[in-house]
Motif scaffolding. Structure first.
Motif, PDB file in Angstrom:
ATOM      1  N   ARG A 173       1.086   4.318  -2.614  1.00 50.46           N
ATOM      2  CA  ARG A 173       0.834   5.703  -2.190  1.00 50.46           C
ATOM      3  C   ARG A 173       1.944   6.649  -2.611  1.00 50.46           C
ATOM      4  O   ARG A 173       1.694   7.825  -2.875  1.00 50.46           O
ATOM      5  CB  ARG A 173       0.671   5.771  -0.666  1.00 50.46           C
ATOM      6  CG  ARG A 173      -0.721   5.489  -0.207  1.00 50.46           C
ATOM      7  CD  ARG A 173      -0.883   5.575   1.293  1.00 50.46           C
ATOM      8  NE  ARG A 173      -0.290   6.744   1.904  1.00 50.46           N
ATOM      9  CZ  ARG A 173       0.071   6.794   3.195  1.00 50.46           C
ATOM     10  NH1 ARG A 173      -0.093   5.745   3.973  1.00 50.46           N
ATOM     11  NH2 ARG A 173       0.584   7.890   3.694  1.00 50.46           N
TER      12      ARG A 173
ATOM     13  N   GLU B 114       0.842  14.291  -0.621  1.00 47.64           N
ATOM     14  CA  GLU B 114       1.434  13.757   0.606  1.00 47.64           C
ATOM     15  C   GLU B 114       2.929  13.990   0.565  1.00 47.64           C
ATOM     16  O   GLU B 114       3.519  14.095  -0.498  1.00 47.64           O
ATOM     17  CB  GLU B 114       1.197  12.248   0.725  1.00 47.64           C
ATOM     18  CG  GLU B 114      -0.220  11.840   1.012  1.00 47.64           C
ATOM     19  CD  GLU B 114      -0.303  10.341   1.260  1.00 47.64           C
ATOM     20  OE1 GLU B 114      -0.037   9.919   2.407  1.00 47.64           O
ATOM     21  OE2 GLU B 114      -0.615   9.606   0.318  1.00 47.64           O
TER      22      GLU B 114
ATOM     23  N   HIS C 266       0.830  -1.204   0.000  1.00 42.63           N
ATOM     24  CA  HIS C 266       0.000   0.000   0.000  1.00 42.63           C
ATOM     25  C   HIS C 266       0.872   1.265   0.000  1.00 42.63           C
ATOM     26  O   HIS C 266       0.606   2.217  -0.750  1.00 42.63           O
ATOM     27  CB  HIS C 266      -0.932  -0.018   1.216  1.00 42.63           C
ATOM     28  CG  HIS C 266      -1.770   1.205   1.356  1.00 42.63           C
ATOM     29  ND1 HIS C 266      -2.790   1.505   0.501  1.00 42.63           N
ATOM     30  CD2 HIS C 266      -1.724   2.214   2.266  1.00 42.63           C
ATOM     31  CE1 HIS C 266      -3.351   2.646   0.867  1.00 42.63           C
ATOM     32  NE2 HIS C 266      -2.711   3.095   1.937  1.00 42.63           N
TER      33      HIS C 266
ATOM     34  N   ILE D  43       6.167   9.166   3.781  1.00 41.95           N
ATOM     35  CA  ILE D  43       5.780   7.836   3.284  1.00 41.95           C
ATOM     36  C   ILE D  43       6.997   6.917   3.274  1.00 41.95           C
ATOM     37  O   ILE D  43       6.910   5.756   3.686  1.00 41.95           O
ATOM     38  CB  ILE D  43       5.137   7.925   1.883  1.00 41.95           C
ATOM     39  CG1 ILE D  43       3.857   8.762   1.932  1.00 41.95           C
ATOM     40  CG2 ILE D  43       4.838   6.528   1.345  1.00 41.95           C
ATOM     41  CD1 ILE D  43       3.249   9.053   0.570  1.00 41.95           C
TER      42      ILE D  43
END
Length: 148
Positions: free
Chosen positions: A23, A38, A19, A43
């Motif tokens: 992302r 983001e 995931h 991340i």
């Protein structure tokens, strides 16, 4: 934590890593006048931490598998290898049976070169052995504490 819970957590961590990988893709490159939705560094930090968590968990799972015995099967690691081998054998035997039956349909001049009934008996026996060892493994997974 029980071994079975550790195995579930391992699967969750692997999904989380996937995931996070998805992302980060859309925020790696943006136009000069745009800001990413983001922060890619955040991340990436999450990805690194999740992979470290997975590494620690896998070490604990492997240690537990190597140090836990199953009656009549050796260690849990050996039982897992045996179960995997039984599954592979069962799948291959089914494929062979199917090929021997399908390839001979319709042409009276063709004959099967193996004993289908004997092969089916081996398939049944292998499937039974797989189910028996899998049940032992699942039981041990829920009864065994994950080692540190």
């Amino acid at each position: 934590m029980k071994l079975a819970e550790g195995l579930l957590l391992r699967a969750d961590l692997m999904k989380k890593i996937e995931h996070l990988q998805h992302r980060i893709r859309p925020v790696l490159i943006v136009s000069d006048d745009k800001k990413p939705q983001e922060d890619p560094d955040k991340i990436l930090a999450q990805l690194r931490k999740t992979i470290q968590d997975l590494e620690s968990l896998v070490i604990r799972i492997n240690k537990t598998n190597n140090e836990t015995s199953i009656d009549g099967e050796g260690t849990l690691m050996e039982a897992l290898a045996k179960r995997d081998a039984l599954k592979m054998l069962s799948e291959r035997l089914r494929n062979i049976r199917y090929a021997a039956q399908v390839d001979n349909s319709g042409d009276a001049n063709l004959k099967t070169t193996i004993d289908i009934k004997k092969l089916q008996s081996e398939i049944d026996q292998t499937g039974r052995a797989f189910r028996e060892i899998d049940s032992k493994i699942q039981e041990k997974n829920w009864l065994t504490e994950l080692k540190d």
